[in-house]
Design a protein around this motif. Structure first.
Motif, PDB file in Angstrom:
ATOM      1  N   ARG A   1     -86.120  97.339  44.350  1.00 21.14           N
ATOM      2  CA  ARG A   1     -86.901  98.272  43.524  1.00 21.14           C
ATOM      3  C   ARG A   1     -86.675  98.011  42.050  1.00 21.14           C
ATOM      4  O   ARG A   1     -87.624  98.026  41.239  1.00 21.14           O
TER       5      ARG A   1
ATOM      6  N   SER B   1     -89.528  96.831  39.332  1.00 21.48           N
ATOM      7  CA  SER B   1     -89.749  97.520  38.062  1.00 21.48           C
ATOM      8  C   SER B   1     -89.670  96.531  36.897  1.00 21.48           C
ATOM      9  O   SER B   1     -90.486  96.581  35.965  1.00 21.48           O
TER      10      SER B   1
ATOM     11  N   TYR C   1     -92.793  94.417  36.775  1.00 19.97           N
ATOM     12  CA  TYR C   1     -93.917  95.202  36.253  1.00 19.97           C
ATOM     13  C   TYR C   1     -93.877  95.252  34.727  1.00 19.97           C
ATOM     14  O   TYR C   1     -94.896  95.020  34.040  1.00 19.97           O
ATOM     15  N   ASP C   2     -92.687  95.515  34.162  1.00 14.97           N
ATOM     16  CA  ASP C   2     -92.562  95.613  32.709  1.00 14.97           C
ATOM     17  C   ASP C   2     -92.792  94.266  32.036  1.00 14.97           C
ATOM     18  O   ASP C   2     -93.401  94.188  30.962  1.00 14.97           O
TER      19      ASP C   2
END
Length: 942
Positions: free
Chosen positions: A62, A66, A69-70
């Motif tokens: 996870r 994240s 994604y950033d």
């Protein structure tokens, strides 16, 4: 955008665009990891384990999602490409300094490389990840640092050649700052400064170097630097240009290891002990060794018995106890170190009588001989106030003449134990062969005398061929000194040579890398080259070894390992292993006792035409005191004797028997002997029997006996993971064999059934899934089922295994006539695999891809290249054997097209011999080979 890894870790954006969360260190670390990895691709579970080792697998994934994604929010979606479970960093919108640096190094644009190197890799960046992450970063940092040093040296030399002395001084000064303890670099810089007329600058460099050595390492500067400085001070200046006149410009020596203390340096039992303990090395007045001077008997084969006589004590009477005391102290220190075993001190003291301090050399020689010693040590202890000067001299007890070596140490009397340590190390190092420099380097890099003695015992055992015992000694040395890089390195090597089942060298490999920074550049490079060799990075390993061998042509270790790289990895690169022969011969010229070089020459001499050399090789190897199963087995078969009647072979471990069978089949081409060895294995318990059955199947496939091989594989199927499918899919898709479609379908269904039952939740299961999916794709192609092949290809792409996918895609491209695309796919499908794995299992040796490459090149008319790739079969792995006759037939076709009739006949002879009783239905080309041989062998035009 620019990702910069040199000197730190940062992402520079155009016009200062804000990074937001993407600028956090752990998110940038994802980019750094991908940038530093082969093909800039990693699986998500690998990244998660490296960066978040303390989190659960789900939590780590996870966090990674994240971060991705950033990063995509700043770099764009396409910058991080997802393929199955893998992530790939794309370069379309991102510039990475390490990649540009690597390109500059490869293209020899040294100036560009220097400009890009803004500091050590990820300097000051704490990624707080796993130990594996730390190891990866350390290894890559050392790699880039070595290339940066190379660039500085190359630029410095270029500037000198162009007359740009100021820029040369700058380059060499930066290099000296980078390698502050390297006397060779300091010497070069001093010469450059002198050539520029800057005698003051040259002397200042020598002064600063000497001060640094005393401050940091507690040792004196290298004598060569001191000598050059003294020459510069004493020379008059030339009236013409004001420069100091040097009488002679000798080649600049590069030290083999960090400098060691000179005679007269104080012995310290602290950090400086690792240097002071070898103070004696530079005062070996004669420097002769025991090798070749004394018979090898007495303390066991390969050992030398030494008698230590009482020392003559001069000076303060309170030190009279040192007379007989040195016999006890030094005998204890020398005993069991390297090849030396000592005579009982009590027996010596009793034999000499009185205080034993007689200087009658002939009487001592007679006593040593009577006590069974081949060498003896005499000495003096000069005591003055609170200081002692100890001198030890080793003599031969069998021949008269100059002393073998002389060792002198001096220091405070209160440090007697340290002085005796130094004395013993000097004598032990003096026993080393001139070619075995690693012994001397070992002494300079461990502060532990017990660790050094274990290392020396390991070195002796290794040279005798007792690899398991050597590995145990090297391992013990690392337990006594965990930072002993050379002991970790040699332990890994000895373990591999011993072929100990279930034993991993991973920890020693990692520790050797971790502590390699404590070695001098030359020896650090040796460890880095070995690391590449262990990873299967053959080109990098050969490049590093070649650089060492070129610079130090007497470096036996570098030369031997370079030849090992060619011998074991050549077939994977399309090169004949015989290219290693000349290097092995050169290693033996430098060190005639080198067992590893002799063994590899025996393997190379197994081919027809060299059997006289093979007989000599085996005779020499058989003289070893260590019973070697492979040497015994090869000797028996070379003499035409069976294996089963030999007690050593019958009692051998399964791994030893497998290695023997491999050598017999591949190197001696003795298929009957290999079959007998596999038969011995197949009569063992079930897990072991699997290897014997599969080995026998490969031998039968090599003879074209499909049905016999199938029976062995069916028996193996009941024990292990589908050897029938994984052994036959490659030769079938390459059309080496032509079984009926029903049999191919049966194999494919077996693979699909196994896939349905497979547990893919662990790494082993995922690997097996990839292998089975690949097999389904290949067998689908053999059935002309393009839909099945494309489905398998799609599954491989989803799994993220790009190498397997591109291998299968290469077949699709070849079948479609897209030859250049097929070659590109084959290039992309290459993956580094350690040869020890590659020779032992299906697919890992890339036999399917290697044969396909030959087929593609032949279809393109690139005949010489195709010849080279077909020629790699039969030199490497047992899984080569099913392809061997077909490869020889292809070579014959090419030779005939090239007008090389004699070579065509030779290849056809071998193919026909191998296929003499082949299954005619499944090997129809055997008849073609016989007809071609008859045609070419008949008189007149073919």
């Amino acid at each position: 955008m620019e990702l910069k890894l040199f000197g730190g870790l940062r992402l520079d954006t155009p016009e200062g665009m804000p990074l937001g969360r993407a600028g956090q260190p752990r998110r940038l670390a994802v980019l750094a990891l991908l940038a530093l990895t082969r093909d800039r691709t990693l699986r998500r579970d690998q990244i998660s384990a490296l960066l978040w080792p303390d989190r659960t697998e789900d939590a780590a994934r996870r966090l990674l999602s994240s971060a991705v994604y950033d990063l995509r929010a700043v770099l764009g979606e396409a910058a991080l490409e997802a393929s199955g479970d893998s992530l790939t960093l794309k370069l379309d919108s991102l510039d990475i300094d390490t990649i540009r640096f690597g390109t500059a190094i490869r293209t020899r644009r040294w100036g560009d490389a220097i400009a890009l190197y803004a500091g050590d890799l990820l300097a000051g960046t704490d990624l707080e990840g796993s130990a594996e992450l730390e190891q990866l970063v350390d290894e890559r940092r050392e790699h880039f640092l070595g290339e940066f040093a190379q660039a500085l040296e190359e630029e410095g030399e270029r500037f000198l050649g162009d007359g740009e002395h100021d820029r040369a001084v700058d380059a060499w000064s930066r290099l000296a700052d980078l390698r502050p303890y390297d006397a060779g670099i300091v010497l070069r810089l001093m010469h450059v400064l002198h050539d520029q007329g800057d005698r003051t600058g040259a002397l200042e460099r020598a002064r600063a170097y000497g001060e640094r050595m005393r401050r940091d390492l507690e040792v004196e500067a290298d004598p060569a630097v001191l000598a050059l400085a003294e020459e510069l001070r004493n020379r008059t200046t030339s009236a013409a240009n004001g420069r100091p006149v040097l009488a002679q410009r000798d080649p600049i020596p590069t030290p083999a290891a960090p400098p060691i203390a000179r005679a007269g340096a104080s012995v310290r039992r602290s950090r400086g002990l690792q240097w002071a303990a070898v103070a004696a090395v530079v005062t070996l007045a004669v420097g002769r060794t025991l090798v070749g001077r004394t018979p090898r008997h007495g303390g066991g084969e390969g050992q030398v018995r030494v008698a230590v006589f009482p020392f003559v004590v001069v000076g303060d009477s309170e030190y009279r106890y040192l007379g007989a005391g040195m016999t006890r102290l030094l005998s204890t220190e020398l005993d069991g170190g390297g090849r030396l075993v000592t005579v009982s001190p009590a027996a010596i003291i009793s034999a000499v009588g009185g205080d034993g301090s007689s200087a009658d050399l002939e009487r001592q020689r007679a006593i040593a001989s009577r006590l069974g010693a081949q060498a003896f040590v005499t000495g003096t202890a000069i005591a003055k106030g609170a200081r002692l000067r100890l001198t030890a001299v080793m003599h031969s007890s069998t021949t008269r003449g100059p002393a073998m070596n002389e060792v002198v140490v001096e220091g405070p009397a209160m440090e007697l134990t340290g002085l005796v340590d130094s004395l013993s190390v000097g004598l032990l190092i003096g026993d080393a062969r001139p070619a075995d420099r690693l012994v001397r380097i070992a002494a300079a890099t461990t502060p532990s005398i017990p660790a050094l003695k274990s290392y020396l015992r390991g070195d002796r055992l290794f040279r005798e061929g007792a690899y398991a015992a050597a590995a145990a000694e090297f391992d013990h040395a690392t337990q006594l000194d965990p930072a002993f890089a050379l002991a970790h390195y040699r332990c890994s090597l000895a373990t591999l040579w011993a072929d100990l089942p279930g034993t991993s060298t991973a920890d020693h490999d990692a520790q050797a890398l971790r502590y390699a920074g404590r070695l001098a550049p030359r020896d650090r490079e040796l460890v880095l080259a070995y690391s590449a060799w262990r990873r299967g990075e053959a080109a990098e390993a050969e490049r590093r070894y070649q650089a060492l061998w070129s610079r130090y042509p007497d470096d036996v270790e570098a030369g031997f390992q370079m030849a090992e790289t060619i011998f074991h990895y050549g077939p994977l690169l399309g090169r004949p292993i015989d290219e290693a022969r000349g290097i092995f011969l050169e290693v033996l010229r430098i060190d005639p006792t080198h067992r590893g070089a002799r063994w590899h020459l025996a393997l190379l001499d197994g081919v027809p035409g060299r059997h006289a050399e093979l007989a000599k090789d085996l005779a020499e190897l058989s003289r070893s005191p260590v019973a070697d199963v492979e040497v015994r087995g090869l000797t028996l078969r070379f003499e035409g004797k069976p294996l089963g009647g030999d007690s050593l072979v019958k009692a051998a471990a399964p791994g030893q028997l497998w290695s023997l069978a491999w050598r017999l089949a591949i190197n001696l081409r003795d298929y009957a002997g290999a079959d007998e060895a596999f038969g011995l294995i197949s009569r063992r318990e079930a897990p072991v029997r699997f290897e014997g059955l599969r080995g026998q199947a490969l031998l039968r496939l090599g003879r074209g006996r499909w049905s016999d091989a199938g029976a062995s594989l069916a028996a193996a199927d009941r024990i292990g993971p589908l050897p029938s499918v994984l052994t036959l899919d490659g030769p079938v898709v390459n059309e080496v064999f032509f079984p009926p479609p029903a049999e191919i379908e049966q194999l494919r269904e077996a693979a699909r059934s196994a896939l349905a039952r497979l547990d893919s939740t662990n790494a082993e299961g995922r690997t097996m899934r990839t292998t089975l999916v690949t097999a389904v794709g290949r067998l689908s192609l053999a059935l002309h089922d393009s839909g099945g092949a494309l489905a398998a290809l799609a599954a491989l792409v989803r799994s993220g295994d790009s190498a397997a996918a591109q291998s299968l895609d290469a077949f699709l491209a070849f079948r479609a006539g897209r030859f250049e695309a097929a070659l590109r796919d084959l290039d992309a499908a290459r993956r580094p695999v350690w040869f020890g794995l590659a020779v032992g299992g299906p697919h890992l040796g890339q036999q399917t891809e290697r044969f396909l490459r030959g087929e593609v090149l032949l279809a393109q008319g690139k005949l010489e290249e195709a010849l080279r790739w077909y020629g790699t079969f039969g030199e490497f792995a047992l899984d080569d054997l099913p392809y061997l006759a077909r490869a020889e037939q292809r070579r014959a076709e090419i030779y005939e097209r090239l007008g090389r009739r004699a070579e065509a006949i030779k290849s056809l002879d071998r193919a026909v011999e191998l296929w003499s009783d082949a299954d005619p239905q499944r090997v129809p080309q055997a008849a073609d080979a016989r007809r071609a041989l008859a045609r070419l062998s008949s008189p007149g035009p073919s």
